[in-house]
Motif scaffolding. Sequence first.
Motif, PDB file in Angstrom:
ATOM      1  N   GLU A  76       0.766  -1.172   0.115  1.00 20.29           N
ATOM      2  CA  GLU A  76       0.059   0.127  -0.006  1.00 20.29           C
ATOM      3  C   GLU A  76       0.819   1.140   0.095  1.00 20.29           C
ATOM      4  N   PRO A  77       1.398   1.765  -1.147  1.00 17.92           N
ATOM      5  CA  PRO A  77       2.381   2.895  -1.005  1.00 17.92           C
ATOM      6  C   PRO A  77       1.900   4.252  -0.696  1.00 17.92           C
ATOM      7  N   GLU A  78       0.250   4.231  -0.862  1.00 18.18           N
ATOM      8  CA  GLU A  78      -0.071   5.531  -0.257  1.00 18.18           C
ATOM      9  C   GLU A  78      -0.638   5.527   1.006  1.00 18.18           C
ATOM     10  N   ALA A  79      -0.574   4.411   1.571  1.00 20.24           N
ATOM     11  CA  ALA A  79      -1.269   4.147   3.160  1.00 20.24           C
ATOM     12  C   ALA A  79      -1.132   5.084   4.040  1.00 20.24           C
ATOM     13  N   GLU A  80       0.180   5.547   4.231  1.00 26.39           N
ATOM     14  CA  GLU A  80       0.637   6.661   5.172  1.00 26.39           C
ATOM     15  C   GLU A  80       1.207   7.898   4.499  1.00 26.39           C
ATOM     16  N   GLY A  81       0.984   8.044   3.248  1.00 26.44           N
ATOM     17  CA  GLY A  81       1.753   9.256   2.642  1.00 26.44           C
ATOM     18  C   GLY A  81       1.740  10.601   3.168  1.00 26.44           C
ATOM     19  N   TYR A  82       0.444  10.882   3.920  1.00 29.14           N
ATOM     20  CA  TYR A  82       0.277  12.197   4.461  1.00 29.14           C
ATOM     21  C   TYR A  82       0.684  12.048   5.969  1.00 29.14           C
ATOM     22  N   THR A  83       1.340  11.236   6.283  1.00 30.72           N
ATOM     23  CA  THR A  83       1.813  10.985   7.900  1.00 30.72           C
ATOM     24  C   THR A  83       3.164  11.173   7.995  1.00 30.72           C
ATOM     25  N   ARG A  84       3.635  11.920   9.049  1.00 28.64           N
ATOM     26  CA  ARG A  84       4.999  12.085   9.389  1.00 28.64           C
ATOM     27  C   ARG A  84       5.137  11.606  10.721  1.00 28.64           C
ATOM     28  N   PHE A  85       6.139  11.000  11.215  1.00 29.98           N
ATOM     29  CA  PHE A  85       6.511  10.439  12.388  1.00 29.98           C
ATOM     30  C   PHE A  85       7.848  11.018  12.956  1.00 29.98           C
ATOM     31  N   ASP A  86       7.871  11.924  13.941  1.00 25.01           N
ATOM     32  CA  ASP A  86       8.784  12.850  14.375  1.00 25.01           C
ATOM     33  C   ASP A  86       9.334  12.288  15.500  1.00 25.01           C
ATOM     34  N   VAL A  87      10.798  12.083  15.874  1.00 26.63           N
ATOM     35  CA  VAL A  87      11.446  11.414  17.036  1.00 26.63           C
ATOM     36  C   VAL A  87      12.298  12.618  17.435  1.00 26.63           C
ATOM     37  N   SER A  88      12.180  12.954  18.789  1.00 28.12           N
ATOM     38  CA  SER A  88      12.876  13.800  19.292  1.00 28.12           C
ATOM     39  C   SER A  88      14.161  13.366  20.195  1.00 28.12           C
ATOM     40  N   PHE A  89      15.166  13.796  20.143  1.00 32.18           N
ATOM     41  CA  PHE A  89      16.378  13.523  20.813  1.00 32.18           C
ATOM     42  C   PHE A  89      16.930  14.489  21.818  1.00 32.18           C
ATOM     43  N   SER A  90      17.642  14.050  22.852  1.00 28.71           N
ATOM     44  CA  SER A  90      18.205  15.108  23.856  1.00 28.71           C
ATOM     45  C   SER A  90      19.651  15.304  23.374  1.00 28.71           C
ATOM     46  N   ALA A  91      20.523  16.226  24.036  1.00 24.80           N
ATOM     47  CA  ALA A  91      21.536  16.651  23.713  1.00 24.80           C
ATOM     48  C   ALA A  91      22.552  15.428  23.877  1.00 24.80           C
ATOM     49  N   ASP A  92      22.317  14.384  24.603  1.00 23.60           N
ATOM     50  CA  ASP A  92      23.217  13.333  24.589  1.00 23.60           C
ATOM     51  C   ASP A  92      22.753  12.323  23.589  1.00 23.60           C
ATOM     52  N   LEU A  93      21.834  12.717  22.622  1.00 20.84           N
ATOM     53  CA  LEU A  93      21.313  11.685  21.781  1.00 20.84           C
ATOM     54  C   LEU A  93      20.708  10.493  21.976  1.00 20.84           C
ATOM     55  N   HIS A  94      19.807  10.524  23.117  1.00 16.08           N
ATOM     56  CA  HIS A  94      18.810   9.431  23.646  1.00 16.08           C
ATOM     57  C   HIS A  94      17.385  10.105  23.104  1.00 16.08           C
ATOM     58  N   PRO A  95      16.693   9.151  22.499  1.00 14.05           N
ATOM     59  CA  PRO A  95      15.312   9.468  22.215  1.00 14.05           C
ATOM     60  C   PRO A  95      14.438   9.756  23.436  1.00 14.05           C
ATOM     61  N   THR A  96      13.543  11.144  23.339  1.00 18.51           N
ATOM     62  CA  THR A  96      12.877  11.430  24.265  1.00 18.51           C
ATOM     63  C   THR A  96      11.379  11.435  24.066  1.00 18.51           C
ATOM     64  N   GLY A  97      10.947  11.125  22.900  1.00 17.28           N
ATOM     65  CA  GLY A  97       9.848  10.789  22.606  1.00 17.28           C
ATOM     66  C   GLY A  97       9.165  10.943  21.032  1.00 17.28           C
ATOM     67  N   PHE A  98       8.110  10.840  20.905  1.00 13.52           N
ATOM     68  CA  PHE A  98       7.889  10.815  19.177  1.00 13.52           C
ATOM     69  C   PHE A  98       6.519  11.419  19.004  1.00 13.52           C
ATOM     70  N   ALA A  99       6.112  12.031  17.897  1.00 16.47           N
ATOM     71  CA  ALA A  99       4.795  12.145  17.577  1.00 16.47           C
ATOM     72  C   ALA A  99       4.292  11.816  16.303  1.00 16.47           C
ATOM     73  N   VAL A 100       3.167  11.748  15.853  1.00 16.96           N
ATOM     74  CA  VAL A 100       2.782  11.340  14.556  1.00 16.96           C
ATOM     75  C   VAL A 100       1.896  12.658  14.238  1.00 16.96           C
ATOM     76  N   ARG A 101       2.278  12.911  12.928  1.00 17.78           N
ATOM     77  CA  ARG A 101       1.786  14.297  12.465  1.00 17.78           C
ATOM     78  C   ARG A 101       0.955  13.997  11.150  1.00 17.78           C
ATOM     79  N   PHE A 102      -0.042  14.587  10.740  1.00 11.72           N
ATOM     80  CA  PHE A 102      -0.875  14.325   9.494  1.00 11.72           C
ATOM     81  C   PHE A 102      -0.591  15.804   8.855  1.00 11.72           C
ATOM     82  N   VAL A 103      -0.031  15.601   7.670  1.00 12.85           N
ATOM     83  CA  VAL A 103       0.229  16.797   6.680  1.00 12.85           C
ATOM     84  C   VAL A 103      -0.587  16.906   5.492  1.00 12.85           C
TER      85      VAL A 103
END
Length: 103
Positions: A76-103
């Motif tokens: 399904e090449p268009e299944a999530e085509g308008y969705t972004r997945f953003d992962v935040s990282f701290s200064a020591d490069l550890h993930p601190t969370g993520f968000a799903v955005r619809f664009v």
Amino acid sequence: MSRIQRHDDGLEVDVHPGREEFAARVVAEREGLVGKALHLMSLYLNLDRRGFHLDTITVPTAGEAELSFSWSSAEEPEAEGYTRFDVSFSADLHPTGFAVRFV
């Protein structure tokens, strides 16, 4: 005002003034950061890790770094085509969370 760096592989890096050194570190370690981001998202999302593609890295004046992914599937090449997945990282490069955005 931020500056966009475009890499040969299509990756865009949005770097705010004064953050160039940290941005270079993030880009240099992006393979490991992608692995950490995919691991975090796989704990909560039922999507095949192989379908994620790193589109942009943002290094803002506030906060540390954010990796933004798109996702697609061969079936399904268009299944999530308008969705972004953003992962935040701290200064020591550890993930601190993520968000799903619809664009």
